[in-house]
Design an enzyme around this catalytic site. Structure first.
Site, short mmCIF file in Angstrom:
data_model
loop_
_atom_site.label_atom_id
_atom_site.label_comp_id
_atom_site.label_asym_id
_atom_site.label_seq_id
_atom_site.Cartn_x
_atom_site.Cartn_y
_atom_site.Cartn_z
N LYS A 173 0.92 -1.27 0.17
CA LYS A 173 0.08 0.04 0.10
C LYS A 173 0.92 1.31 -0.06
O LYS A 173 0.45 2.37 -0.29
CB LYS A 173 -0.74 0.14 1.14
CG LYS A 173 -1.94 -1.12 1.49
CD LYS A 173 -2.58 -0.92 2.53
CE LYS A 173 -3.19 -2.23 3.22
NZ LYS A 173 -3.84 -2.30 4.47
N GLY A 174 2.27 1.11 0.47
CA GLY A 174 3.06 2.31 0.71
C GLY A 174 3.11 3.24 -0.57
O GLY A 174 3.38 4.35 -0.23
N GLU A 219 8.00 2.41 -5.92
CA GLU A 219 8.00 1.82 -4.63
C GLU A 219 8.11 3.07 -3.60
O GLU A 219 8.53 4.10 -4.00
CB GLU A 219 9.28 0.97 -4.50
CG GLU A 219 8.96 -0.52 -4.59
CD GLU A 219 8.36 -1.14 -3.38
OE1 GLU A 219 7.88 -0.53 -2.42
OE2 GLU A 219 8.80 -2.33 -2.92
N ASP A 220 7.45 2.81 -2.41
CA ASP A 220 7.80 3.80 -1.49
C ASP A 220 9.14 3.95 -0.80
O ASP A 220 9.67 4.90 -0.64
CB ASP A 220 6.65 3.71 -0.22
CG ASP A 220 6.64 2.06 0.35
OD1 ASP A 220 7.51 1.08 -0.27
OD2 ASP A 220 6.07 1.93 1.51
N ASP A 224 14.56 -0.85 1.09
CA ASP A 224 15.43 -1.16 2.33
C ASP A 224 16.49 -2.35 2.36
O ASP A 224 17.44 -2.14 1.67
CB ASP A 224 14.32 -1.63 3.53
CG ASP A 224 15.17 -1.70 4.92
OD1 ASP A 224 16.26 -1.51 5.02
OD2 ASP A 224 14.26 -1.73 5.85
N LYS A 242 17.29 3.30 1.38
CA LYS A 242 18.22 2.85 2.59
C LYS A 242 19.36 2.28 2.16
O LYS A 242 19.31 0.93 2.53
CB LYS A 242 17.38 2.18 3.88
CG LYS A 242 16.52 3.13 4.55
CD LYS A 242 15.77 2.24 5.89
CE LYS A 242 14.65 2.69 6.34
NZ LYS A 242 14.07 1.67 7.17
N PHE A 274 13.75 3.83 11.09
CA PHE A 274 12.30 3.56 10.55
C PHE A 274 11.41 4.65 10.59
O PHE A 274 11.40 5.28 11.34
CB PHE A 274 11.71 2.40 11.76
CG PHE A 274 10.66 1.78 11.04
CD1 PHE A 274 10.57 0.64 10.40
CD2 PHE A 274 9.26 2.43 11.33
CE1 PHE A 274 9.59 0.02 9.72
CE2 PHE A 274 8.24 1.66 10.85
CZ PHE A 274 8.26 0.72 9.88
N VAL A 275 11.13 4.81 9.13
CA VAL A 275 10.29 6.11 8.89
C VAL A 275 8.94 5.69 8.65
O VAL A 275 8.54 4.65 8.22
CB VAL A 275 11.09 6.79 7.79
CG1 VAL A 275 12.47 7.38 8.36
CG2 VAL A 275 11.10 5.91 6.40
N ASP A 296 4.01 3.31 6.51
CA ASP A 296 3.08 2.96 7.95
C ASP A 296 4.05 2.42 8.96
O ASP A 296 5.15 1.59 8.68
CB ASP A 296 1.91 1.92 7.66
CG ASP A 296 2.56 0.40 7.40
OD1 ASP A 296 3.51 0.34 6.51
OD2 ASP A 296 1.84 -0.45 8.27
N ARG A 304 0.06 6.34 7.82
CA ARG A 304 0.23 6.59 6.25
C ARG A 304 -0.11 8.17 5.71
O ARG A 304 0.21 8.66 4.90
CB ARG A 304 -0.53 5.56 5.69
CG ARG A 304 -0.15 4.33 5.69
CD ARG A 304 -0.77 3.31 4.71
NE ARG A 304 -0.89 1.84 4.94
CZ ARG A 304 0.38 1.18 4.59
NH1 ARG A 304 1.09 1.73 4.09
NH2 ARG A 304 0.32 0.04 4.95
P1 IMP Z 1 12.83 -4.41 1.62
O1 IMP Z 1 12.26 -5.63 0.97
O2 IMP Z 1 13.71 -4.70 3.10
O3 IMP Z 1 13.52 -3.61 0.39
O4 IMP Z 1 11.54 -3.63 2.12
C1 IMP Z 1 10.54 -3.04 1.35
C2 IMP Z 1 9.39 -2.58 2.05
O5 IMP Z 1 9.51 -2.74 3.50
C3 IMP Z 1 8.66 -1.32 1.61
O6 IMP Z 1 7.98 -1.46 0.51
C4 IMP Z 1 8.07 -1.10 3.05
O7 IMP Z 1 6.78 -1.64 2.81
C5 IMP Z 1 8.78 -1.74 4.16
N1 IMP Z 1 9.68 -0.79 4.86
C6 IMP Z 1 11.11 -1.01 4.73
N2 IMP Z 1 11.61 0.08 5.62
C7 IMP Z 1 10.59 0.80 6.16
C8 IMP Z 1 10.53 2.02 6.93
O8 IMP Z 1 11.44 2.67 7.56
N3 IMP Z 1 9.21 2.38 7.21
C9 IMP Z 1 8.09 1.81 6.72
N4 IMP Z 1 8.14 0.59 5.85
C10 IMP Z 1 9.28 0.17 5.63
#
Ligand code: IMP
Length: 176
Positions: free
Chosen positions: A42-43, A97-98, A101, A129, A150-151, A157, A163
């Protein structure tokens, strides 16, 4: 500032300015082409809607929903909860993507979507990140590189809350 935030990392105004720049870059790079945007729910919902309003090219929009997180920790396991309604074969695709990470989610999505034979596929993420990366991913359009915090806000969210905040902020430790 919202009472649960310890700091505002990126203001509403900075986000709006940067989105206009990203939209100009995409408009320039895809001149004369139709672009198929895939929003990752949803981000992405606020970012995508602000981005498309500034794009001056033809766009198609579809959505996917994947789950990789519960709460604050990445499980590393990605599941598709909602898939595209349209085929992407032969299309110029941008995944929106939002935040990237660890990179696990986008890495999985890229692999899955490349198998559907798009003409091209790129990623546009509002936040990145870099220090948290577990797998290499190629991100063509990045709004902001941020530290390992963590943002929330602007679509992002914590357990489905925050959100709606208009900025990107860091949550207080006691809230998490
Ligand atoms: P990744 O697979 O670790 O790259 O994570 C991607 C997903 O994790 C993003 O689409 C977010 O939904 C969630 N996410 C990662 N870091 C954060 C954060 O700091 N705040 C909120 N959601 C996060």
């Amino acid at each position: 500032m919202h009472k649960d935030l310890t700091e505002i990392l990126i203001t509403k105004q900075k986000i709006e300015e940067r989105i206009k720049e990203l939209a100009s870059e995409i408009t320039r790079d895809y001149q004369g082409k139709d672009v198929f945007l895939i929003g990752i729910l949803k981000g992405c919902f606020i970012f995508l809607s602000d981005l498309v309003k500034n794009l001056k090219i033809n766009v198609n929009i579809d959505f996917m929903m994947v789950s990789s997180y519960e709460g604050k920790q990445s499980s590393g396991v990605v599941r598709i909860l909602l898939d595209l309604k349209q085929p992407i074969e032969g299309k110029d695709v941008i995944i929106v993507e939002d935040i990237v990470d660890t990179g696990l989610t986008i890495n999985y999505l890229m692999k899955t979507l490349k198998a559907r034979k798009p003409k091209s596929i790129e990623v546009c993420t509002l936040l990145n990140k870099p220090s948290c990366r577990k797998v290499h991913v190629n991100l063509k359009y990045i709004g902001f590189d941020i530290p390992d915090k963590f943002v929330v806000g602007y679509g992002l969210d914590y357990n489905e809350y925050y959100r709606n905040l208009p900025c990107i902020g860091v949550l207080k430790d006691e809230v998490i």
